[in-house]
Design a protein around this motif. Sequence first.
Motif, PDB file in Angstrom:
ATOM      1  N   ALA A  44     -13.947  -9.799  -1.448  1.00  0.00           N
ATOM      2  CA  ALA A  44     -13.129 -11.004  -1.600  1.00  0.00           C
ATOM      3  C   ALA A  44     -13.973 -12.257  -1.820  1.00  0.00           C
ATOM      4  O   ALA A  44     -13.674 -13.064  -2.707  1.00  0.00           O
ATOM      5  CB  ALA A  44     -12.234 -11.182  -0.375  1.00  0.00           C
ATOM      6  N   VAL A  45     -14.997 -12.458  -1.018  1.00  0.00           N
ATOM      7  CA  VAL A  45     -15.761 -13.710  -1.119  1.00  0.00           C
ATOM      8  C   VAL A  45     -16.502 -13.815  -2.449  1.00  0.00           C
ATOM      9  O   VAL A  45     -16.440 -14.864  -3.109  1.00  0.00           O
ATOM     10  CB  VAL A  45     -16.707 -13.874   0.083  1.00  0.00           C
ATOM     11  CG1 VAL A  45     -17.652 -15.057  -0.121  1.00  0.00           C
ATOM     12  CG2 VAL A  45     -15.895 -14.084   1.369  1.00  0.00           C
ATOM     13  N   ILE A  66      -4.129 -11.807  -6.624  1.00  0.00           N
ATOM     14  CA  ILE A  66      -4.815 -10.999  -7.626  1.00  0.00           C
ATOM     15  C   ILE A  66      -5.721 -10.022  -6.880  1.00  0.00           C
ATOM     16  O   ILE A  66      -6.742 -10.424  -6.312  1.00  0.00           O
ATOM     17  CB  ILE A  66      -5.630 -11.874  -8.596  1.00  0.00           C
ATOM     18  CG1 ILE A  66      -4.721 -12.896  -9.287  1.00  0.00           C
ATOM     19  CG2 ILE A  66      -6.354 -11.009  -9.623  1.00  0.00           C
ATOM     20  CD1 ILE A  66      -5.466 -13.900 -10.151  1.00  0.00           C
ATOM     21  N   LEU A  67      -5.340  -8.767  -6.850  1.00  0.00           N
ATOM     22  CA  LEU A  67      -6.147  -7.790  -6.121  1.00  0.00           C
ATOM     23  C   LEU A  67      -7.489  -7.573  -6.833  1.00  0.00           C
ATOM     24  O   LEU A  67      -7.546  -7.536  -8.064  1.00  0.00           O
ATOM     25  CB  LEU A  67      -5.404  -6.460  -5.993  1.00  0.00           C
ATOM     26  CG  LEU A  67      -4.090  -6.496  -5.202  1.00  0.00           C
ATOM     27  CD1 LEU A  67      -3.601  -5.075  -4.932  1.00  0.00           C
ATOM     28  CD2 LEU A  67      -4.236  -7.247  -3.887  1.00  0.00           C
ATOM     29  N   PRO A  68      -8.572  -7.391  -6.063  1.00  0.00           N
ATOM     30  CA  PRO A  68      -9.923  -7.322  -6.660  1.00  0.00           C
ATOM     31  C   PRO A  68     -10.303  -5.924  -7.122  1.00  0.00           C
ATOM     32  O   PRO A  68     -11.312  -5.359  -6.703  1.00  0.00           O
ATOM     33  CB  PRO A  68     -10.807  -7.778  -5.496  1.00  0.00           C
ATOM     34  CG  PRO A  68     -10.096  -7.258  -4.284  1.00  0.00           C
ATOM     35  CD  PRO A  68      -8.626  -7.382  -4.587  1.00  0.00           C
ATOM     36  N   TYR A  92      -6.755 -10.143  -1.531  1.00  0.00           N
ATOM     37  CA  TYR A  92      -6.873  -9.437  -0.254  1.00  0.00           C
ATOM     38  C   TYR A  92      -8.336  -9.440   0.195  1.00  0.00           C
ATOM     39  O   TYR A  92      -9.240  -9.250  -0.626  1.00  0.00           O
ATOM     40  CB  TYR A  92      -6.436  -7.981  -0.394  1.00  0.00           C
ATOM     41  CG  TYR A  92      -4.960  -7.718  -0.511  1.00  0.00           C
ATOM     42  CD1 TYR A  92      -4.028  -8.739  -0.639  1.00  0.00           C
ATOM     43  CD2 TYR A  92      -4.499  -6.403  -0.491  1.00  0.00           C
ATOM     44  CE1 TYR A  92      -2.676  -8.457  -0.747  1.00  0.00           C
ATOM     45  CE2 TYR A  92      -3.149  -6.107  -0.595  1.00  0.00           C
ATOM     46  CZ  TYR A  92      -2.227  -7.139  -0.729  1.00  0.00           C
ATOM     47  OH  TYR A  92      -0.901  -6.854  -0.836  1.00  0.00           O
ATOM     48  N   ASP A  93      -8.555  -9.600   1.490  1.00  0.00           N
ATOM     49  CA  ASP A  93      -9.900  -9.456   2.044  1.00  0.00           C
ATOM     50  C   ASP A  93      -9.960  -8.122   2.785  1.00  0.00           C
ATOM     51  O   ASP A  93      -9.887  -8.057   4.013  1.00  0.00           O
ATOM     52  CB  ASP A  93     -10.223 -10.613   2.987  1.00  0.00           C
ATOM     53  CG  ASP A  93     -11.683 -10.612   3.426  1.00  0.00           C
ATOM     54  OD1 ASP A  93     -12.486  -9.898   2.803  1.00  0.00           O
ATOM     55  OD2 ASP A  93     -12.015 -11.334   4.390  1.00  0.00           O
ATOM     56  N   LEU A 112      -7.574 -21.573  -4.139  1.00  0.00           N
ATOM     57  CA  LEU A 112      -8.015 -20.191  -4.005  1.00  0.00           C
ATOM     58  C   LEU A 112      -7.963 -19.804  -2.537  1.00  0.00           C
ATOM     59  O   LEU A 112      -8.090 -20.659  -1.656  1.00  0.00           O
ATOM     60  CB  LEU A 112      -9.447 -20.033  -4.525  1.00  0.00           C
ATOM     61  CG  LEU A 112      -9.719 -20.570  -5.938  1.00  0.00           C
ATOM     62  CD1 LEU A 112     -11.218 -20.655  -6.186  1.00  0.00           C
ATOM     63  CD2 LEU A 112      -9.050 -19.680  -6.984  1.00  0.00           C
ATOM     64  N   GLY A 113      -7.782 -18.506  -2.260  1.00  0.00           N
ATOM     65  CA  GLY A 113      -7.753 -18.140  -0.855  1.00  0.00           C
ATOM     66  C   GLY A 113      -7.722 -16.652  -0.598  1.00  0.00           C
ATOM     67  O   GLY A 113      -7.568 -15.834  -1.507  1.00  0.00           O
ATOM     68  N   THR A 114      -7.879 -16.304   0.672  1.00  0.00           N
ATOM     69  CA  THR A 114      -7.734 -14.934   1.135  1.00  0.00           C
ATOM     70  C   THR A 114      -6.341 -14.763   1.736  1.00  0.00           C
ATOM     71  O   THR A 114      -5.777 -15.673   2.324  1.00  0.00           O
ATOM     72  CB  THR A 114      -8.770 -14.593   2.209  1.00  0.00           C
ATOM     73  OG1 THR A 114      -8.623 -15.487   3.327  1.00  0.00           O
ATOM     74  CG2 THR A 114     -10.173 -14.708   1.666  1.00  0.00           C
ATOM     75  N   LEU A 115      -5.810 -13.554   1.581  1.00  0.00           N
ATOM     76  CA  LEU A 115      -4.483 -13.270   2.144  1.00  0.00           C
ATOM     77  C   LEU A 115      -4.426 -11.774   2.495  1.00  0.00           C
ATOM     78  O   LEU A 115      -3.889 -10.999   1.743  1.00  0.00           O
ATOM     79  CB  LEU A 115      -3.391 -13.639   1.135  1.00  0.00           C
ATOM     80  CG  LEU A 115      -2.031 -14.024   1.691  1.00  0.00           C
ATOM     81  CD1 LEU A 115      -2.149 -15.263   2.555  1.00  0.00           C
ATOM     82  CD2 LEU A 115      -1.037 -14.277   0.588  1.00  0.00           C
ATOM     83  N   VAL A 116      -4.983 -11.395   3.659  1.00  0.00           N
ATOM     84  CA  VAL A 116      -5.627 -12.250   4.631  1.00  0.00           C
ATOM     85  C   VAL A 116      -6.965 -11.654   5.061  1.00  0.00           C
ATOM     86  O   VAL A 116      -7.220 -10.469   4.873  1.00  0.00           O
ATOM     87  CB  VAL A 116      -4.752 -12.456   5.902  1.00  0.00           C
ATOM     88  CG1 VAL A 116      -3.464 -13.151   5.576  1.00  0.00           C
ATOM     89  CG2 VAL A 116      -4.484 -11.139   6.632  1.00  0.00           C
ATOM     90  N   THR A 117      -7.783 -12.505   5.692  1.00  0.00           N
ATOM     91  CA  THR A 117      -9.013 -12.097   6.352  1.00  0.00           C
ATOM     92  C   THR A 117      -8.681 -11.717   7.789  1.00  0.00           C
ATOM     93  O   THR A 117      -7.788 -12.309   8.393  1.00  0.00           O
ATOM     94  CB  THR A 117     -10.019 -13.261   6.320  1.00  0.00           C
ATOM     95  OG1 THR A 117     -10.415 -13.487   4.964  1.00  0.00           O
ATOM     96  CG2 THR A 117     -11.239 -12.979   7.165  1.00  0.00           C
ATOM     97  N   SER A 118      -9.398 -10.745   8.351  1.00  0.00           N
ATOM     98  CA  SER A 118      -9.123 -10.328   9.730  1.00  0.00           C
ATOM     99  C   SER A 118     -10.420 -10.004  10.454  1.00  0.00           C
ATOM    100  O   SER A 118     -11.475  -9.835   9.822  1.00  0.00           O
ATOM    101  CB  SER A 118      -8.203  -9.108   9.750  1.00  0.00           C
ATOM    102  OG  SER A 118      -8.946  -7.921   9.539  1.00  0.00           O
ATOM    103  N   PRO A 119     -10.356  -9.858  11.772  1.00  0.00           N
ATOM    104  CA  PRO A 119     -11.547  -9.469  12.541  1.00  0.00           C
ATOM    105  C   PRO A 119     -11.973  -8.022  12.331  1.00  0.00           C
ATOM    106  O   PRO A 119     -13.005  -7.620  12.872  1.00  0.00           O
ATOM    107  CB  PRO A 119     -11.102  -9.682  13.998  1.00  0.00           C
ATOM    108  CG  PRO A 119      -9.955 -10.616  13.946  1.00  0.00           C
ATOM    109  CD  PRO A 119      -9.255 -10.281  12.661  1.00  0.00           C
ATOM    110  N   ASN A 120     -11.232  -7.237  11.568  1.00  0.00           N
ATOM    111  CA  ASN A 120     -11.568  -5.818  11.419  1.00  0.00           C
ATOM    112  C   ASN A 120     -13.020  -5.591  11.018  1.00  0.00           C
ATOM    113  O   ASN A 120     -13.665  -4.664  11.506  1.00  0.00           O
ATOM    114  CB  ASN A 120     -10.645  -5.161  10.389  1.00  0.00           C
ATOM    115  CG  ASN A 120      -9.364  -4.622  11.007  1.00  0.00           C
ATOM    116  OD1 ASN A 120      -9.229  -4.569  12.224  1.00  0.00           O
ATOM    117  ND2 ASN A 120      -8.428  -4.225  10.175  1.00  0.00           N
ATOM    118  N   PHE A 121     -13.538  -6.417  10.111  1.00  0.00           N
ATOM    119  CA  PHE A 121     -14.943  -6.256   9.728  1.00  0.00           C
ATOM    120  C   PHE A 121     -15.629  -7.606   9.526  1.00  0.00           C
ATOM    121  O   PHE A 121     -16.680  -7.685   8.904  1.00  0.00           O
ATOM    122  CB  PHE A 121     -15.072  -5.404   8.447  1.00  0.00           C
ATOM    123  CG  PHE A 121     -14.413  -5.998   7.232  1.00  0.00           C
ATOM    124  CD1 PHE A 121     -15.123  -6.794   6.350  1.00  0.00           C
ATOM    125  CD2 PHE A 121     -13.071  -5.767   6.969  1.00  0.00           C
ATOM    126  CE1 PHE A 121     -14.523  -7.348   5.228  1.00  0.00           C
ATOM    127  CE2 PHE A 121     -12.458  -6.307   5.843  1.00  0.00           C
ATOM    128  CZ  PHE A 121     -13.184  -7.110   4.971  1.00  0.00           C
TER     129      PHE A 121
END
Length: 300
Positions: free
Chosen positions: A53-54, A9-11, A37-38, A69-78
């Motif tokens: 996302a959070v 579900i996009l935020p 999405y994060d 529930l979850g993120t898809l996906v979190t990354s080191p970008n920020f």
Amino acid sequence: MSLRLSTVILPYLRWHEGGRAAWQRAEQLGFHTAFTYDHLSWRSFRDGPWFGAVPTLTAAAAVTERMRLGTLVTSPNFRHPVTLAKELISLDDISGGRLTLGIGAGGTGFDATALGQEPWTPRERADRFAEFVPLLDRLLTEDAVSYEGDFYSAHEARNVPGCVQRPRLPFAVAATGPRGLRLAARYGQAWVTTGDPRLYETGTPEQSVRALRGQMEKLADACAEIGRDVGGTDKILLTGFTPDRDRPLRSLDAFVDFAGRHRELGFTDIVLHWPIPDSVFAADEKVFERIALEAPAQLG
């Protein structure tokens, strides 16, 4: 082997103007997990509403009871492992242990430069990811962590009481290259793929299946290197990025055929984007809901 069905579900919706209703409806439809999405923004949605996302997942945790529930996906970008770990532990507690962290090396989208940094090369992203994941693993399993690395540091970072899920919340590691797959094998309770991006525009469904089979084999090899049974790792396909990306949501039969072919490859989870009108994720909502309600029984 049974196949789980989940959604993303996009935020982009205000919480009181459709956001809350979507997450509650996802649970009513029986989805195993609802991800988001994060990102700070994403592609064609950049100039419209887009929420964090959070906070979104925290609100979703408060209005649902069973669905993961979850993120898809979190990354080191920020993200930084120290602050991210604190947020994840809090969210795992609020959700009653229903959180899964989808995590990847990140790409070259808007997130990659939003903090003012120059875009990282693929090698730099892989280097950071190789440090990010093990440190996050420690932060979520140890009460206090000190660490000095090439990219990240932690000084007596405390994370009491830790995760509700023990020893920590599960990681779903998105990876297709050798270094990422080794991280998935060592730290992931699940592995995530969107297919082979080189096939997105001009590939065929048959080529996509062959590419996914090859990715599966490489994951198995990475697990074998450390003495781990690949059968104990969930395999998640995020749909919408393969050559036949539009076909699965055209009808119930089309989806069952698509999902069945990918289950045969060894996938345990199929993730569908929640329909968004006038976007790359547009789909008939009635067909989408019928798939959610009826496809799991047909797939066994």
